[in-house]
Each structure stands twice: as C-alpha cells, then as structure tokens.
Write a protein that holds these residues in place. Structure first.
Motif, PDB file in Angstrom:
ATOM      1  N   LEU A 176      -4.757   0.082   2.976  1.00 38.70           N
ATOM      2  CA  LEU A 176      -4.994   1.486   3.275  1.00 38.70           C
ATOM      3  C   LEU A 176      -6.341   1.688   3.944  1.00 38.70           C
ATOM      4  O   LEU A 176      -6.509   2.555   4.796  1.00 38.70           O
ATOM      5  CB  LEU A 176      -4.939   2.315   1.976  1.00 38.70           C
ATOM      6  CG  LEU A 176      -3.608   2.373   1.244  1.00 38.70           C
ATOM      7  CD1 LEU A 176      -3.782   3.072  -0.095  1.00 38.70           C
ATOM      8  CD2 LEU A 176      -2.563   3.085   2.083  1.00 38.70           C
ATOM      9  N   ILE A 284      -0.949   1.426   7.331  1.00 40.73           N
ATOM     10  CA  ILE A 284      -1.326   2.232   6.167  1.00 40.73           C
ATOM     11  C   ILE A 284      -0.079   2.755   5.454  1.00 40.73           C
ATOM     12  O   ILE A 284       0.012   2.735   4.221  1.00 40.73           O
ATOM     13  CB  ILE A 284      -2.244   3.393   6.595  1.00 40.73           C
ATOM     14  CG1 ILE A 284      -3.608   2.847   7.046  1.00 40.73           C
ATOM     15  CG2 ILE A 284      -2.433   4.395   5.459  1.00 40.73           C
ATOM     16  CD1 ILE A 284      -4.491   3.883   7.699  1.00 40.73           C
ATOM     17  N   VAL A 288       1.168   2.065   1.555  1.00 37.43           N
ATOM     18  CA  VAL A 288       1.459   3.057   0.508  1.00 37.43           C
ATOM     19  C   VAL A 288       2.697   2.638  -0.272  1.00 37.43           C
ATOM     20  O   VAL A 288       2.715   2.637  -1.517  1.00 37.43           O
ATOM     21  CB  VAL A 288       1.647   4.460   1.127  1.00 37.43           C
ATOM     22  CG1 VAL A 288       2.162   5.439   0.082  1.00 37.43           C
ATOM     23  CG2 VAL A 288       0.327   4.967   1.707  1.00 37.43           C
TER      24      VAL A 288
END
Length: 433
Positions: A176, A284, A288
């Motif tokens: 991230l 990213i 998640v």
C-alpha cells in the motif's frame, strides 16, 4: 498411501501446550518478541522492494516502450532461482540462517545503490537494468529460501502457520505504501531516487536482524556436507504426494498467474491510457485485497489440499474476469478479489508445506518451493510479454488467469478419481486371486 490419506495424517499444526483459542488467533505470533522484531525489519525491507519494483518496471517500459522488455527484466530476476533455487535452500540448511540474511541485505542494498547511481547520473541503459536484475536474482536465490525457512526458527512450531500469514500481511501492507511512494518519486524527482530510497530502507532489516535474541531462536541442527542431499530432498517430496502436488500447483501459479508487472503496466498504459500513477494504484488495490487474504489465512489453524486447490482456481477465475472487465471501475473491483485469493492461496500453501515437512528438510524443500514458484518466471514472463505485445493486453492477462484455473481444476479431478481407481485395482486383484 493415497494423497488424501497422506494429507489427513500430516495436515494439522504440530501439537503444542497452547490452547486452540490462543494458537488460532489471527495475531498469535506477535506474542513472540523475536517475531515482532523480525516483522518490523521486514516492513522496511518490503516497502523498499515495492518502491524499487514499481520504478524498475516503469523505467524499463519508458526506455523501451515494450511490455516484452518488462517480461525479459522479470525473467532475468528469476533465472538464478530456476538454476540455483535448491542450492540456496541447501545452504540455508547448512549455515546459520540469520547470518545468511544479514549478508543478503548488504548485497541487495548494493544492487539498489548501483541502480540509483546509474539512473541519477543519466547512464542507465536497458542492458544495465538487465544486468542488475540478474545480479539481484542471484541474491534472491539465496535470500528467499533462507527467509522462508527462517520463520520456523523465529517462532515455536505452533505459531509457524500464523507467522507466515502475518509475514505475508506485512508484505502486502507495504504494498500500500511502496507503490504510492514510488509513484510520487517517479513523478517528481525520477526513478533513480526511488532506487536510492530502497537502498536506504535496507538499514531497517539489518538492524532488526542484528538485534534479535539468538538464544530464543528455535534453531535446527545444521546439515553436514554430504553427497546426494538435493536428491534426498526430491525423494522426500516424492514420498509425500500432498507436498508434491502443492508445490506443482504453486509452480503453475508462479509461472503464469503472477505476471503482474507485465500485464498491469500494459493495462495502465494501453488499455486505460494512464501513467505510472495508475500502475501504482493497481498495485495498491491488489494489496488491499491481499491483506484481507493473508489475515484470513492467518486465522486458520490447519488446512487441506482441497482448500489450496479451491483458492488457486478462484484466483485464476478472478484474473480471467479482470482481463475482460469492460471499464476501469469493474477492473478495480476485480483486482481486490484477485488480491484476496492470491494471498490466501500463497500463505496457506506456503505454511502447509513448511508444516508438512521435517525441520531438517525445510530449507531444501523450501528451496524447491521457491524454485518452482519464482523460477518459472523466466519462462512465463517472456511468454506473457509476447502475448501482451503481439496479441493484446487482455489476451495476455486472460492467459495468466486461465492457466492456473485449468491446472487447479485438473488436479482436483485427478485427486478425486484416485480413490475410485484404487478401489477398482483392489477389486481386480481380488478377482485375479
């Protein structure tokens, strides 16, 4: 013994005095001081790895304009693993793993520093990228199987599965941060400074490895130098079909399923007509989902081969859907599902193999695991790069999903047919008698 019977006899986490509630906790391994220190160092190292990976992929694409060139760079990073992956695992079985990791941190920092100097000074070339990718691959061929098996020394046996899943969660959490940092650096000061940041971040794991309490490590007896140690490890895996089948599926998964640098750079630039920022965003989004997948895996106290097959098939199906997503919004949502199934599969397959094998074989078996998981990239990377460049981005990504999906379904069918086949053979033997 059939694969199913062998699996049933060895799939459970080793017995421990801890209660099921405690050992089954999602964050149980964090009770161990050495693991907390180790995970902290990995957070620094993995952040740097993502910063560098994004910058290297994008720099290669900028210099060449070719997704196939990105695939070649990937292939060179993983070629040494294909050639020497099991040798790296054998070294991990022979020598102190913590010492090996301290050496590999220094070597990785040197590669990052070289890339930074060449890029910032304006002397970077595609040939230099390929050379540094190859040198880094030799480092990883030693580092990765050592790191995989070292987790079993950092925590007691009852926490190994949880520690591996949490380590994966740390890796994906840095996913991230790393791509975001890399995208900002590329867009403001250039790729060279992304490499410099990675070199600096290697200070973190070096300090944490040095500060671990060595007396609290659960060390295995060093393997003496003898002939035939690699062959004995292969025989060991052959005699445990559930281990062999899992490693085989992991090999297909790594060779064809995880060519993200090739397909996602191309999806960002060609399909959605965006830049490095979009590529970073894709990473990213996958992260998640991956964190969720790793935490789901960490909460499990045991697993079965059929769960590994199910997760592998689900990942393949998700990537196939992503390849044909009609718009950016749908594509982004499916990337989350890819992340969940990807990391759940990886974490459960990795921890299961480590817990299914005896500690004295763990380094060599994980060397084989890493060899097939990462060593297939020199084959899969260029193939997917060629398909992406000459047939189309969506076709390349579809192949990345369809091949793991078909492999998982086919293996499930083979294993399901074995009990019936065994019964028929037994019946034929009775009739013949």
């Amino acid at each position: 013994m059939t694969p199913a019977a062998a699996e049933a006899s060895t799939e459970s986490t080793p017995a421990s005095p801890e209660s099921p509630r405690r050992t089954g906790s999602t964050f149980a391994a964090l009770r161990v001081r050495n693991f907390r220190i180790y995970a902290t160092g990995q957070a620094f190292a993995n952040t740097g790895v993502w910063v560098q990976n994004i910058a290297l992929d994008w720099l290669t694409l900028e210099l060449t304009g070719s997704p196939a060139a990105v695939g070649i760079a990937m292939a060179l990073q993983f070629l040494p693993i294909l050639l020497f992956g099991m040798h790296g695992g054998m070294i991990a079985d022979r020598y102190p793993k913590r010492t090996i990791l301290l050496i590999t941190q220094l070597c990785s920092a040197s590669v990052a520093t070289t890339l930074a100097v060449l890029t910032i000074s304006g002397h970077i070339t595609v040939g230099a990228i390929y050379a540094m990718a190859l040198v880094g691959g030799f480092v990883v061929a030693l580092d990765n199987p050592t790191r995989q098996s070292f987790v079993g020394e950092v925590v007691p046996a009852q926490y190994v599965r949880n520690a591996i899943a949490l380590n994966a969660a740390v890796f994906q959490t840095t996913r991230l941060v790393g791509p975001a940092v890399s995208s900002i650096l590329i867009g403001t000061v250039g790729s060279g400074w992304a490499f410099a940041v990675n070199a600096l971040l290697y200070v973190g794991p070096t300090i944490t490895l040095a500060s671990m309490r060595t007396a609290e490590l659960h060390r295995t007896t060093p393997l003496p130098r003898e002939k035939g140690q690699l062959r004995s490890a292969l025989r060991y895996v052959r005699d445990r079909p559930h281990v062999g089948w899992t490693i085989a599926l992991v090999g297909v998964f790594g060779t064809f399923g995880l060519n993200f640098p090739v397909v996602l750079t191309a999806m960002a630039s060609e399909t959605f007509h965006a830049g490095a920022g979009m590529y970073g965003t894709f990473n990213i989004v996958i992260a998640v989902g991956s964190i969720a997948g790793a935490l789901i895996a960490g909460g499990r106290s045991h697993s079965r081969l059929r769960l590994i097959l199910l997760l592998g098939a689900a990942f393949g199906a998700a990537q196939t859907l992503a390849a044909f997503a009609p718009n950016l919004e749908t594509f982004t949502v499916v990337l989350v599902l890819m992340g969940v199934t990807n990391l759940a599969f990886q974490a459960i397959a990795n921890s299961s193999v480590q817990l299914w094998v005896d500690p004295e074989y763990r380094g060599r078996v994980m060397g084989l695991y890493v060899l097939v998981f990462m060593g297939g990239t020199p084959i899969g990377g260029p193939i997917i790069g060629w398909i992406t460049e000459h047939v189309g981005v969506r076709a390349g990504m579809a192949v990345c999903g369809i091949v793991p999906l078909v492999a998982a379904v086919a293996l499930a069918a083979v294993l399901a047919a074995q009990p019936a086949l065994a019964r028929r053979r037994q019946g034929a033997a009775v009739l013949a008698g």
